[in-house]
Design a protein around this motif. Structure first.
Motif, PDB file in Angstrom:
ATOM      1  N   LEU A   2      -8.745   6.839   6.246  1.00  0.00           N
ATOM      2  CA  LEU A   2      -7.558   7.650   5.965  1.00  0.00           C
ATOM      3  C   LEU A   2      -6.373   7.231   6.833  1.00  0.00           C
ATOM      4  O   LEU A   2      -6.510   7.031   8.031  1.00  0.00           O
ATOM      5  CB  LEU A   2      -7.866   9.135   6.177  1.00  0.00           C
ATOM      6  N   THR A  13       4.320   4.585  -3.212  1.00  0.00           N
ATOM      7  CA  THR A  13       3.654   5.743  -2.605  1.00  0.00           C
ATOM      8  C   THR A  13       2.914   6.557  -3.655  1.00  0.00           C
ATOM      9  O   THR A  13       1.752   6.962  -3.450  1.00  0.00           O
ATOM     10  CB  THR A  13       4.684   6.635  -1.892  1.00  0.00           C
ATOM     11  N   PHE A  15      -1.409  12.432   2.898  1.00  0.00           N
ATOM     12  CA  PHE A  15      -0.627  12.504   1.664  1.00  0.00           C
ATOM     13  C   PHE A  15       0.747  13.116   1.940  1.00  0.00           C
ATOM     14  O   PHE A  15       1.755  12.701   1.348  1.00  0.00           O
ATOM     15  CB  PHE A  15      -1.369  13.321   0.612  1.00  0.00           C
ATOM     16  N   LEU A  40       2.848  10.463   3.423  1.00  0.00           N
ATOM     17  CA  LEU A  40       3.288   9.535   2.385  1.00  0.00           C
ATOM     18  C   LEU A  40       4.426  10.139   1.564  1.00  0.00           C
ATOM     19  O   LEU A  40       5.374   9.450   1.185  1.00  0.00           O
ATOM     20  CB  LEU A  40       2.109   9.180   1.464  1.00  0.00           C
ATOM     21  N   THR A  56      -0.191   4.700  -4.758  1.00  0.00           N
ATOM     22  CA  THR A  56      -1.225   4.748  -3.721  1.00  0.00           C
ATOM     23  C   THR A  56      -1.940   6.088  -3.721  1.00  0.00           C
ATOM     24  O   THR A  56      -3.177   6.148  -3.641  1.00  0.00           O
ATOM     25  CB  THR A  56      -0.598   4.493  -2.338  1.00  0.00           C
ATOM     26  N   ILE A  57      -1.187   7.176  -3.829  1.00  0.00           N
ATOM     27  CA  ILE A  57      -1.802   8.503  -3.841  1.00  0.00           C
ATOM     28  C   ILE A  57      -2.733   8.660  -5.036  1.00  0.00           C
ATOM     29  O   ILE A  57      -3.870   9.139  -4.909  1.00  0.00           O
ATOM     30  CB  ILE A  57      -0.714   9.598  -3.851  1.00  0.00           C
ATOM     31  N   TYR A  90      -5.524  -4.110  -3.061  1.00  0.00           N
ATOM     32  CA  TYR A  90      -6.581  -3.101  -2.945  1.00  0.00           C
ATOM     33  C   TYR A  90      -7.653  -3.542  -1.945  1.00  0.00           C
ATOM     34  O   TYR A  90      -8.029  -2.780  -1.042  1.00  0.00           O
ATOM     35  CB  TYR A  90      -7.242  -2.815  -4.298  1.00  0.00           C
ATOM     36  N   THR A 120      -5.623   2.864   5.303  1.00  0.00           N
ATOM     37  CA  THR A 120      -5.722   2.301   3.955  1.00  0.00           C
ATOM     38  C   THR A 120      -4.479   2.624   3.135  1.00  0.00           C
ATOM     39  O   THR A 120      -3.916   1.754   2.459  1.00  0.00           O
ATOM     40  CB  THR A 120      -6.972   2.841   3.238  1.00  0.00           C
ATOM     41  N   GLU A 121      -4.041   3.885   3.192  1.00  0.00           N
ATOM     42  CA  GLU A 121      -2.867   4.292   2.418  1.00  0.00           C
ATOM     43  C   GLU A 121      -1.611   3.540   2.862  1.00  0.00           C
ATOM     44  O   GLU A 121      -0.828   3.072   2.026  1.00  0.00           O
ATOM     45  CB  GLU A 121      -2.632   5.806   2.560  1.00  0.00           C
ATOM     46  N   SER A 127      -6.369  -3.870   1.864  1.00  0.00           N
ATOM     47  CA  SER A 127      -6.121  -2.569   2.508  1.00  0.00           C
ATOM     48  C   SER A 127      -7.411  -1.794   2.722  1.00  0.00           C
ATOM     49  O   SER A 127      -7.550  -1.073   3.706  1.00  0.00           O
ATOM     50  CB  SER A 127      -5.139  -1.742   1.665  1.00  0.00           C
ATOM     51  N   THR A 169       0.332   0.919   0.394  1.00  0.00           N
ATOM     52  CA  THR A 169       1.740   1.167   0.058  1.00  0.00           C
ATOM     53  C   THR A 169       2.605  -0.021   0.465  1.00  0.00           C
ATOM     54  O   THR A 169       3.457  -0.486  -0.311  1.00  0.00           O
ATOM     55  CB  THR A 169       2.242   2.445   0.759  1.00  0.00           C
ATOM     56  N   ARG A 199      -5.923   6.536  -4.506  1.00  0.00           N
ATOM     57  CA  ARG A 199      -6.831   7.128  -3.520  1.00  0.00           C
ATOM     58  C   ARG A 199      -7.506   8.387  -4.054  1.00  0.00           C
ATOM     59  O   ARG A 199      -8.657   8.677  -3.723  1.00  0.00           O
ATOM     60  CB  ARG A 199      -6.071   7.421  -2.236  1.00  0.00           C
TER      61      ARG A 199
END
Length: 345
Positions: A282, A307, A43, A46, A310-311, A266, A285-286, A269, A290, A314
């Motif tokens: 981890l 971003t 995170f 990101l 995405t956060i 979705y 995927t993020e 990814s 993104t 997740r």
């Protein structure tokens, strides 16, 4: 025929499984903390990519109702997967009250941050602790879950790709991939040939009886009826998480993302993250989500908005599950202590 409590098992049969259970449970808290730290680093990366100041401004503009609905849709995913777990238990003749079954299943979410989620076999360990059900018998449920999850995600990716150029080719490729996975797992002659080969390998020879038991359980769940029903539930479950991405993105002002694009972003990814075999996918995927959001979301989908979305997604679809798993595990342990006190009394 329902399985009986642990006390009904022979001591010599129970002891190896007890050792296996202890080994799987050892260091659970440490593993979760390490995964959480890794997730925090992801995170943070990101945030740096999206520019912290601009990211904060983008996140502050999202509608709280959209985020709440995203979390609710993710919870719906968990509910459907509880139903599938209960169905698979019935397929292998393991009878368990729905409430107890749900707690065991949800407690397995503490292991969602393991590579490919294979650590969710932890729920087989819990089922052995509470009911004495053979781990070798129920662990194949995790294989069936992962297989139907992957089939569902491939189908959703193919469905989302139809709106794009060359989407039909992607869809056909997905259908061939699904057919190949089912053939490898469900074709008994091939599976038995692999097991016979395994008997020649000394380290495997010692546990071949468990592997045969596991394979028989797996075949039961991969019959046409259970496979189709399990896949249908998986499509519904993961479709809800695609919907979570869709509603969260639309919670940002002046932003629009087509439904098929949200499904593709979705599911694709998520597949890439699973294949990367990193804890919870981890990082991979993020990054994939993104990038796809920026690619498919148009000019208004800036890197800061992508971003932030995405956060939030997740948090709703991964870390929310881990939190639920920790609560469910605490409930399971409390119930076990209460049961042990009654037995000792």
């Amino acid at each position: 025929m329902a399985d009986h409590p642990t006390s009904s098992q022979a001591p010599d049969a129970a002891q190896p499984q007890a050792n296996d259970a202890a080994q799987l449970a050892r260091g659970l808290t440490r593993k979760i903390i390490i995964a959480a730290l890794f997730g925090g680093l992801v995170f943070a990366a990101l945030a740096l990519y999206g520019d912290v100041t601009k990211l904060r401004a983008a996140a502050s503009g999202v509608a709280p109702g959209a985020v709440a609905l995203g979390f609710l849709l993710a919870a719906g995913n968990y509910g459907i997967r509880v139903a599938r777990w209960q169905y698979y238990l019935q397929c292998i003749d393991v009878t368990l009250p729905l409430g107890e079954s749900a707690v065991v299943f949800l407690a397995g979410f503490v292991m969602s941050v393991t590579p490919g989620k294979v650590g969710e076999v932890f729920k087989s360990l819990l089922l052995y602790e509470s009911r004495g059900v053979s781990i070798a018998r129920t662990a194949p449920i995790v294989v069936a879950e992962r297989l139907t999850d992957l089939i569902a995600l491939v189908l959703l990716t193919a469905l989302g790709s139809l709106a794009f150029e060359h989407g039909v080719i992607i869809a056909l490729g997905g259908a061939l991939l699904v057919s190949g996975m089912v053939l490898v797992c469900a074709y008994r002659p091939l599976g038995e040939a692999i097991l016979r080969y395994g008997e020649r390998i000394k380290p495997l020879a010692k546990i071949m009886h468990k592997l045969h038991e596991a394979y028989e359980s797996l075949l039961t769940m991969l019959r046409p009826g259970p496979l189709l029903f399990g896949t249908f539930l998986a499509v519904c479950a993961w479709g809800l998480e695609c919907a979570a991405l869709y509603v969260i993105v639309h919670g940002f002002p002046d932003l629009h993302l087509e439904w098929d694009a949200a499904v593709f972003a979705y599911s694709a990814s998520t597949i890439v993250g699973a294949l990367a075999m990193l804890p919870g996918g981890l990082g991979v995927t993020e990054a994939g989500m993104t990038g796809l959001l920026q690619t498919l979301g148009g000019a208004s989908m800036t890197k800061e908005v992508a971003t932030a979305a995405t956060i939030l997604v997740r948090l709703a679809t991964l870390w929310f599950a881990v939190g639920i798993g920790m609560v469910a595990l605490a409930l399971f342990r409390a119930q076990q202590r209460k049961t042990n006190v009654k037995v000792s009394a």
